[in-house]
Design a protein around this motif. Sequence first.
Motif, PDB file in Angstrom:
ATOM      1  N   GLY A  37       8.090 -14.529  -1.158  1.00  0.00           N
ATOM      2  CA  GLY A  37       8.013 -15.511  -0.080  1.00  0.00           C
ATOM      3  C   GLY A  37       8.229 -14.948   1.313  1.00  0.00           C
ATOM      4  O   GLY A  37       8.163 -15.674   2.301  1.00  0.00           O
ATOM      5  N   ARG A  38       8.458 -13.646   1.401  1.00  0.00           N
ATOM      6  CA  ARG A  38       8.680 -13.036   2.713  1.00  0.00           C
ATOM      7  C   ARG A  38       7.440 -13.147   3.587  1.00  0.00           C
ATOM      8  O   ARG A  38       6.315 -13.049   3.102  1.00  0.00           O
ATOM      9  N   GLU A  39       7.670 -13.264   4.888  1.00  0.00           N
ATOM     10  CA  GLU A  39       6.553 -13.269   5.834  1.00  0.00           C
ATOM     11  C   GLU A  39       5.821 -11.927   5.791  1.00  0.00           C
ATOM     12  O   GLU A  39       4.602 -11.869   5.748  1.00  0.00           O
ATOM     13  N   ILE A  40       6.590 -10.840   5.820  1.00  0.00           N
ATOM     14  CA  ILE A  40       6.043  -9.488   5.682  1.00  0.00           C
ATOM     15  C   ILE A  40       6.659  -8.946   4.401  1.00  0.00           C
ATOM     16  O   ILE A  40       7.861  -8.714   4.336  1.00  0.00           O
ATOM     17  N   LYS A  41       5.856  -8.763   3.416  1.00  0.00           N
ATOM     18  CA  LYS A  41       6.381  -8.445   2.078  1.00  0.00           C
ATOM     19  C   LYS A  41       7.239  -7.185   2.033  1.00  0.00           C
ATOM     20  O   LYS A  41       8.202  -7.121   1.287  1.00  0.00           O
ATOM     21  N   SER A  42       6.914  -6.183   2.843  1.00  0.00           N
ATOM     22  CA  SER A  42       7.642  -4.911   2.796  1.00  0.00           C
ATOM     23  C   SER A  42       8.937  -4.923   3.602  1.00  0.00           C
ATOM     24  O   SER A  42       9.700  -3.963   3.539  1.00  0.00           O
ATOM     25  N   LEU A  43       9.180  -6.001   4.356  1.00  0.00           N
ATOM     26  CA  LEU A  43      10.380  -6.074   5.196  1.00  0.00           C
ATOM     27  C   LEU A  43      11.102  -7.394   4.988  1.00  0.00           C
ATOM     28  O   LEU A  43      10.487  -8.461   5.030  1.00  0.00           O
ATOM     29  N   SER A  44      12.411  -7.315   4.798  1.00  0.00           N
ATOM     30  CA  SER A  44      13.203  -8.538   4.707  1.00  0.00           C
ATOM     31  C   SER A  44      13.404  -9.112   6.112  1.00  0.00           C
ATOM     32  O   SER A  44      13.144  -8.434   7.116  1.00  0.00           O
ATOM     33  N   GLU A  45      13.883 -10.321   6.194  1.00  0.00           N
ATOM     34  CA  GLU A  45      14.198 -10.913   7.501  1.00  0.00           C
ATOM     35  C   GLU A  45      15.257 -10.078   8.218  1.00  0.00           C
ATOM     36  O   GLU A  45      15.209  -9.903   9.431  1.00  0.00           O
TER      37      GLU A  45
ATOM     38  N   ARG B 266       9.352  -3.113  17.380  1.00  0.00           N
ATOM     39  CA  ARG B 266       8.368  -4.206  17.390  1.00  0.00           C
ATOM     40  C   ARG B 266       6.994  -3.698  16.962  1.00  0.00           C
ATOM     41  O   ARG B 266       6.272  -4.385  16.237  1.00  0.00           O
ATOM     42  N   THR B 267       6.640  -2.503  17.413  1.00  0.00           N
ATOM     43  CA  THR B 267       5.359  -1.911  17.031  1.00  0.00           C
ATOM     44  C   THR B 267       5.309  -1.691  15.522  1.00  0.00           C
ATOM     45  O   THR B 267       4.301  -1.995  14.870  1.00  0.00           O
ATOM     46  N   PHE B 268       6.399  -1.180  14.956  1.00  0.00           N
ATOM     47  CA  PHE B 268       6.454  -0.935  13.517  1.00  0.00           C
ATOM     48  C   PHE B 268       6.335  -2.244  12.728  1.00  0.00           C
ATOM     49  O   PHE B 268       5.577  -2.326  11.752  1.00  0.00           O
ATOM     50  N   VAL B 269       7.063  -3.254  13.147  1.00  0.00           N
ATOM     51  CA  VAL B 269       7.003  -4.548  12.457  1.00  0.00           C
ATOM     52  C   VAL B 269       5.578  -5.102  12.511  1.00  0.00           C
ATOM     53  O   VAL B 269       5.059  -5.605  11.509  1.00  0.00           O
TER      54      VAL B 269
ATOM     55  N   ARG C  98       3.103  -5.967   9.488  1.00  0.00           N
ATOM     56  CA  ARG C  98       2.519  -7.310   9.409  1.00  0.00           C
ATOM     57  C   ARG C  98       0.996  -7.210   9.236  1.00  0.00           C
ATOM     58  O   ARG C  98       0.411  -7.921   8.427  1.00  0.00           O
ATOM     59  N   ALA C  99       0.355  -6.311   9.977  1.00  0.00           N
ATOM     60  CA  ALA C  99      -1.096  -6.141   9.867  1.00  0.00           C
ATOM     61  C   ALA C  99      -1.482  -5.674   8.462  1.00  0.00           C
ATOM     62  O   ALA C  99      -2.475  -6.158   7.894  1.00  0.00           O
ATOM     63  N   LEU C 100      -0.714  -4.756   7.911  1.00  0.00           N
ATOM     64  CA  LEU C 100      -0.968  -4.282   6.549  1.00  0.00           C
ATOM     65  C   LEU C 100      -0.827  -5.430   5.548  1.00  0.00           C
ATOM     66  O   LEU C 100      -1.690  -5.649   4.692  1.00  0.00           O
ATOM     67  N   ASP C 101       0.254  -6.172   5.683  1.00  0.00           N
ATOM     68  CA  ASP C 101       0.495  -7.303   4.792  1.00  0.00           C
ATOM     69  C   ASP C 101      -0.628  -8.337   4.905  1.00  0.00           C
ATOM     70  O   ASP C 101      -1.123  -8.843   3.898  1.00  0.00           O
ATOM     71  N   ASN C 102      -1.027  -8.636   6.139  1.00  0.00           N
ATOM     72  CA  ASN C 102      -2.084  -9.627   6.348  1.00  0.00           C
ATOM     73  C   ASN C 102      -3.413  -9.198   5.745  1.00  0.00           C
ATOM     74  O   ASN C 102      -4.158 -10.029   5.215  1.00  0.00           O
ATOM     75  N   ALA C 103      -3.714  -7.902   5.821  1.00  0.00           N
ATOM     76  CA  ALA C 103      -4.971  -7.417   5.243  1.00  0.00           C
ATOM     77  C   ALA C 103      -4.995  -7.636   3.726  1.00  0.00           C
ATOM     78  O   ALA C 103      -6.031  -8.009   3.169  1.00  0.00           O
ATOM     79  N   PHE C 104      -3.857  -7.441   3.087  1.00  0.00           N
ATOM     80  CA  PHE C 104      -3.782  -7.728   1.652  1.00  0.00           C
ATOM     81  C   PHE C 104      -3.799  -9.229   1.396  1.00  0.00           C
ATOM     82  O   PHE C 104      -4.518  -9.713   0.511  1.00  0.00           O
ATOM     83  N   ARG C 105      -3.022  -9.975   2.178  1.00  0.00           N
ATOM     84  CA  ARG C 105      -2.938 -11.433   1.996  1.00  0.00           C
ATOM     85  C   ARG C 105      -4.317 -12.075   2.146  1.00  0.00           C
ATOM     86  O   ARG C 105      -4.694 -12.958   1.373  1.00  0.00           O
ATOM     87  N   ASN C 106      -5.068 -11.624   3.151  1.00  0.00           N
ATOM     88  CA  ASN C 106      -6.387 -12.207   3.431  1.00  0.00           C
ATOM     89  C   ASN C 106      -7.496 -11.620   2.560  1.00  0.00           C
ATOM     90  O   ASN C 106      -8.649 -12.017   2.683  1.00  0.00           O
ATOM     91  N   ARG C 107      -7.125 -10.624   1.761  1.00  0.00           N
ATOM     92  CA  ARG C 107      -8.055  -9.972   0.847  1.00  0.00           C
ATOM     93  C   ARG C 107      -9.231  -9.344   1.600  1.00  0.00           C
ATOM     94  O   ARG C 107     -10.361  -9.341   1.129  1.00  0.00           O
ATOM     95  N   THR C 108      -8.918  -8.784   2.770  1.00  0.00           N
ATOM     96  CA  THR C 108      -9.940  -8.128   3.595  1.00  0.00           C
ATOM     97  C   THR C 108      -9.781  -6.613   3.590  1.00  0.00           C
ATOM     98  O   THR C 108     -10.531  -5.914   4.258  1.00  0.00           O
TER      99      THR C 108
ATOM    100  N   LEU D  28      -4.254   1.536   8.473  1.00  0.00           N
ATOM    101  CA  LEU D  28      -3.064   0.683   8.643  1.00  0.00           C
ATOM    102  C   LEU D  28      -1.788   1.423   8.249  1.00  0.00           C
ATOM    103  O   LEU D  28      -0.762   1.308   8.930  1.00  0.00           O
ATOM    104  N   ILE D  29      -1.848   2.182   7.165  1.00  0.00           N
ATOM    105  CA  ILE D  29      -0.679   2.967   6.754  1.00  0.00           C
ATOM    106  C   ILE D  29      -0.360   4.031   7.798  1.00  0.00           C
ATOM    107  O   ILE D  29       0.799   4.239   8.158  1.00  0.00           O
ATOM    108  N   ALA D  30      -1.382   4.691   8.302  1.00  0.00           N
ATOM    109  CA  ALA D  30      -1.170   5.732   9.315  1.00  0.00           C
ATOM    110  C   ALA D  30      -0.481   5.152  10.548  1.00  0.00           C
ATOM    111  O   ALA D  30       0.465   5.744  11.079  1.00  0.00           O
ATOM    112  N   LYS D  31      -0.929   3.994  10.995  1.00  0.00           N
ATOM    113  CA  LYS D  31      -0.307   3.356  12.174  1.00  0.00           C
ATOM    114  C   LYS D  31       1.159   3.031  11.910  1.00  0.00           C
ATOM    115  O   LYS D  31       2.018   3.277  12.756  1.00  0.00           O
TER     116      LYS D  31
END
Length: 155
Positions: A17-25, A87-90, A94-104, A113-116
């Motif tokens: 249920g995390r907003e960003i799966k790889s990072l806790s709140e 903030r840049t890292f978060v 988030r972009a990595l997580d969204n790409a998986f979430r959106n299946r794009t 995305l990993i490199a960034k």
Amino acid sequence: MAQGPHHATSPYAQEAGREIKSLSETDVDELTRGGGWGFAKAAELNDYPGPSHVLQMKDRLGLRDDQLREVQKAFDLMQARALEEGRTFVEAERALDNAFRNRTITESMLQDLIAKAEVSRSRLRFIHLAAHLEVTRVLGADQIAAYGRHRGYSK
């Protein structure tokens, strides 16, 4: 009475249920406020004091005014840089997580995305470790030893 097959719950189940799966709140909070997130352990645990803790212990360490100014300067610079890079890292995570979430996600997108994210993570680690280097140059050997004792690293 026979029971159905046993299904083991994944240790990740509560993280779904995390907003960003790889990072806790807590991780996001720490990173976006410029916190250390454990990046400086290599320095901290090898007798390279950190600016935040040195400032907290300034009286116990007997910091002179010039040392206090230098440590404060190192802390302020570290904090400003870590705040921005955190903030840049978060956002990279988030972009990595969204790409998986959106299946794009594609393989080349994944690599980018990993490199960034990893470049940002590396910068964060450098920011925090460099601050420990700077503070260590400011302190005397007796102050560094006292720091280790007060932090519980040595006797």
